[in-house]
Design a protein around this motif. Structure first.
Motif, short mmCIF file in Angstrom:
data_model
loop_
_atom_site.label_atom_id
_atom_site.label_comp_id
_atom_site.label_asym_id
_atom_site.label_seq_id
_atom_site.Cartn_x
_atom_site.Cartn_y
_atom_site.Cartn_z
N LEU A 174 0.79 -1.27 0.08
CA LEU A 174 -0.08 -0.02 0.03
C LEU A 174 1.09 1.22 -0.03
CD1 LEU A 174 -2.73 -0.85 2.66
CD2 LEU A 174 -3.14 -0.80 0.05
N LEU A 175 1.91 1.27 0.75
CA LEU A 175 3.07 2.55 1.02
C LEU A 175 3.93 2.65 -0.36
CD1 LEU A 175 3.51 2.30 4.66
CD2 LEU A 175 1.72 3.43 3.40
N ASP A 176 4.32 1.34 -0.92
CA ASP A 176 5.14 1.41 -1.86
C ASP A 176 4.49 0.91 -3.13
OD1 ASP A 176 7.19 1.43 -3.65
OD2 ASP A 176 8.77 0.14 -2.47
N GLN A 177 3.93 1.59 -4.02
CA GLN A 177 3.21 0.84 -5.07
C GLN A 177 4.01 1.14 -6.59
OE1 GLN A 177 -0.87 2.44 -5.05
NE2 GLN A 177 -0.92 2.56 -3.09
N ARG A 228 -2.50 5.56 7.54
CA ARG A 228 -3.21 4.87 8.63
C ARG A 228 -4.54 5.46 9.02
NH1 ARG A 228 1.04 3.27 13.25
NH2 ARG A 228 -0.90 2.44 13.96
N ARG A 229 -4.54 6.79 8.87
CA ARG A 229 -5.67 7.79 9.27
C ARG A 229 -6.70 7.47 7.97
NH1 ARG A 229 -3.24 11.81 10.03
NH2 ARG A 229 -3.42 12.94 7.93
N SER A 230 -6.32 7.49 7.00
CA SER A 230 -7.39 7.04 5.73
C SER A 230 -7.80 5.63 6.07
CB SER A 230 -6.63 7.35 4.64
OG SER A 230 -7.46 7.02 3.52
N LEU A 231 -7.17 4.58 6.40
CA LEU A 231 -7.67 3.46 6.71
C LEU A 231 -8.83 3.41 7.77
CD1 LEU A 231 -4.54 1.17 6.23
CD2 LEU A 231 -6.49 1.13 4.57
N ALA A 232 -8.21 4.35 8.82
CA ALA A 232 -9.09 4.00 10.05
C ALA A 232 -10.77 4.79 9.55
CB ALA A 232 -8.68 4.90 11.31
N TYR A 245 -5.11 -5.53 -1.48
CA TYR A 245 -4.34 -4.72 -2.46
C TYR A 245 -3.50 -5.44 -3.45
CZ TYR A 245 -0.92 -1.36 -4.47
OH TYR A 245 -0.08 -0.91 -5.58
N GLY A 246 -2.45 -6.19 -2.72
CA GLY A 246 -1.71 -7.20 -3.49
C GLY A 246 -2.38 -8.26 -4.38
N MET A 247 -3.35 -8.84 -3.82
CA MET A 247 -3.85 -9.94 -4.94
C MET A 247 -5.11 -9.17 -5.52
SD MET A 247 -5.32 -12.63 -1.54
CE MET A 247 -3.87 -13.77 -1.02
N MET A 248 -5.35 -8.03 -5.81
CA MET A 248 -6.32 -7.53 -6.86
C MET A 248 -5.22 -6.88 -8.14
SD MET A 248 -7.27 -3.64 -5.57
CE MET A 248 -6.31 -2.40 -5.72
N LEU A 249 -4.09 -6.79 -7.70
CA LEU A 249 -3.30 -6.39 -8.69
C LEU A 249 -3.18 -7.58 -9.91
CD1 LEU A 249 -0.20 -4.77 -6.85
CD2 LEU A 249 -1.99 -3.71 -8.02
N PRO A 275 -13.79 -9.64 2.36
CA PRO A 275 -14.13 -8.53 1.30
C PRO A 275 -13.27 -7.64 1.12
CG PRO A 275 -16.29 -9.09 2.49
CD PRO A 275 -14.94 -9.52 3.47
N ALA A 276 -12.66 -7.30 0.10
CA ALA A 276 -11.87 -6.27 -0.25
C ALA A 276 -12.30 -4.70 0.18
CB ALA A 276 -11.39 -6.00 -1.81
N PRO A 277 -11.81 -3.88 0.87
CA PRO A 277 -12.40 -2.72 1.24
C PRO A 277 -12.53 -1.75 0.07
CG PRO A 277 -10.20 -2.79 2.15
CD PRO A 277 -10.57 -4.22 1.44
N ASP A 278 -13.56 -0.63 0.05
CA ASP A 278 -13.45 0.21 -1.03
C ASP A 278 -12.50 1.59 -0.55
OD1 ASP A 278 -14.34 1.73 -3.31
OD2 ASP A 278 -16.04 2.32 -2.31
N LEU A 279 -11.54 1.39 -1.27
CA LEU A 279 -10.48 2.56 -0.79
C LEU A 279 -9.99 3.34 -2.23
CD1 LEU A 279 -8.45 0.35 1.90
CD2 LEU A 279 -9.90 2.33 2.43
N ASP A 280 -9.39 4.21 -1.95
CA ASP A 280 -8.80 5.24 -2.87
C ASP A 280 -7.18 4.77 -2.77
OD1 ASP A 280 -7.27 6.94 -4.61
OD2 ASP A 280 -8.03 8.69 -3.73
N TRP A 281 -6.77 3.62 -3.37
CA TRP A 281 -5.50 3.02 -3.08
C TRP A 281 -4.40 3.79 -3.50
CZ3 TRP A 281 -6.41 -1.46 -0.87
CH2 TRP A 281 -7.57 -2.11 -0.90
N ALA A 282 -4.55 4.51 -4.33
CA ALA A 282 -3.43 5.45 -4.89
C ALA A 282 -3.13 6.17 -3.68
CB ALA A 282 -3.83 6.05 -6.30
N ALA A 283 -4.15 6.87 -3.15
CA ALA A 283 -3.96 7.92 -2.17
C ALA A 283 -3.03 7.40 -0.81
CB ALA A 283 -5.43 8.49 -1.77
#
Length: 304
Positions: A174-177, A228-232, A245-249, A275-283
């Motif tokens: 997530l941090l190093d994409q 971490r704040r965004s995830l929370a 994130y890793g498994m959906m790539l 289930p995969a969370p609905d996130l703005d992964w790039a952010a």
């Protein structure tokens, strides 16, 4: 005495998310007293992995973990097993002998893949000779595939064109994409090369308080806190988000995770099936993700 493991004719590939996990069974903690206790801990991890449908066990030629695995495999074993080489600096004869020894210590007639432990071994003058040795082991039937453990900075595309590995392992999380957004993963997959991700939990950074970050990550502290704040705020569990994130790539075959206990493996399995969370992964990515490169371990509790 190490027993020889009989493998099932078919693995559980495609049986679910767990079949795409490559677990690195970590050495039992120091407080585990006695050989019997350590063996039981490893057996518990392997039973949990087998029951959960884990597809791959990744090993390294350090400590006595290979011997412990050889004593503790479930029978028959459902796992495909990968082995890492020792450094080419130890000499090519040593690399080959140690790869053979890894199989012997684990009681295996063959392995799924032999992994070059560092791409820099292939960049040196002995790179082609090293690869020839590994191809010979594959041609003899000791390993089905040959792979390389690389970093984004190693230029994996060039290595892939030169040596044509079957498998490349890369850090991505997530941090190093970088490996994803640069197109590296999809590019390798497009050439028929399987990709395995490591460092999926970003060195444990997603789970550690900012004040506990190692010195090399202090400057990344604000970015880590933001992620971490965004995830929370999204009520997303960090472990679930990291694995999702890793498994959906596209192009990712397996995700490598270090597990020090059956309990932590159960947590990983539960997260993988969530289930995969609905996130703005790039952010969630750090502005300077290369700072994560110094995190070396892959244990869930530290650097998986």
């Amino acid at each position: 005495m190490v027993h020889v493991v009989t493998f099932q004719a078919e693995t559980r590939t495609g049986a679910g998310p767990a079949s795409r996990l490559a677990i690195n069974v970590m050495a039992p903690p120091a407080h585990a007293q006695g050989l019997a206790s350590r063996e039981e801990m490893v057996r518990a991890m392997l039973r949990t992995a087998a029951d959960g449908g884990v597809g791959v066990v990744a090993t390294r030629p350090f400590s006595d973990m290979e011997r412990l695995l050889g004593q503790c495999w479930p029978f028959p074993s459902p796992f495909r097993v990968t082995v890492r080489t020792v450094s080419a600096a130890e000499g090519l004869d040593r690399v080959e002998a140690r790869a053979r020894r890894s199989l012997e210590r684990m009681g295996l007639p063959r392995g799924e893949a032999i992994m070059v432990s560092s791409a820099t071994d292939l960049a040196g003058a002995e790179g082609r000779a090293l690869w020839d040795r590994l191809e010979r082991l594959r041609d003899m039937g000791l390993f089905r595939r040959i792979g390389v453990c690389a970093r984004v900075e190693d230029g994996p595309e060039l290595l892939a064109r030169r040596f044509r590995p079957d498998l490349v392992e890369l850090p991505c999380n997530l941090l190093d994409q970088r490996a994803a957004v640069s197109g590296l993963i999809e590019g390798l997959a497009g050439h028929g090369i399987s990709v395995q991700l490591r460092s999926i939990f970003a060195g444990g950074v997603l789970f550690a308080p900012r004040e506990d970050l190692p010195a090399h990550l202090v400057r990344a502290g604000s970015g880590v806190s933001r992620a971490r704040r965004s995830l929370a705020e999204s009520r997303a569990d960090p472990m679930q988000a990291a694995l999702a994130y890793g498994m959906m790539l596209p192009g990712v075959e397996t995700v490598s995770v270090g597990v020090p206990s059956a309990a932590e493996l159960r947590a990983v399995l539960a997260a993988a099936h969530a289930p995969a969370p609905d996130l703005d992964w790039a952010a969630l990515a750090l502005n300077d993700p290369a700072t994560l490169g110094a995190a070396g371990s892959s244990a869930v509790s530290s650097a998986a």
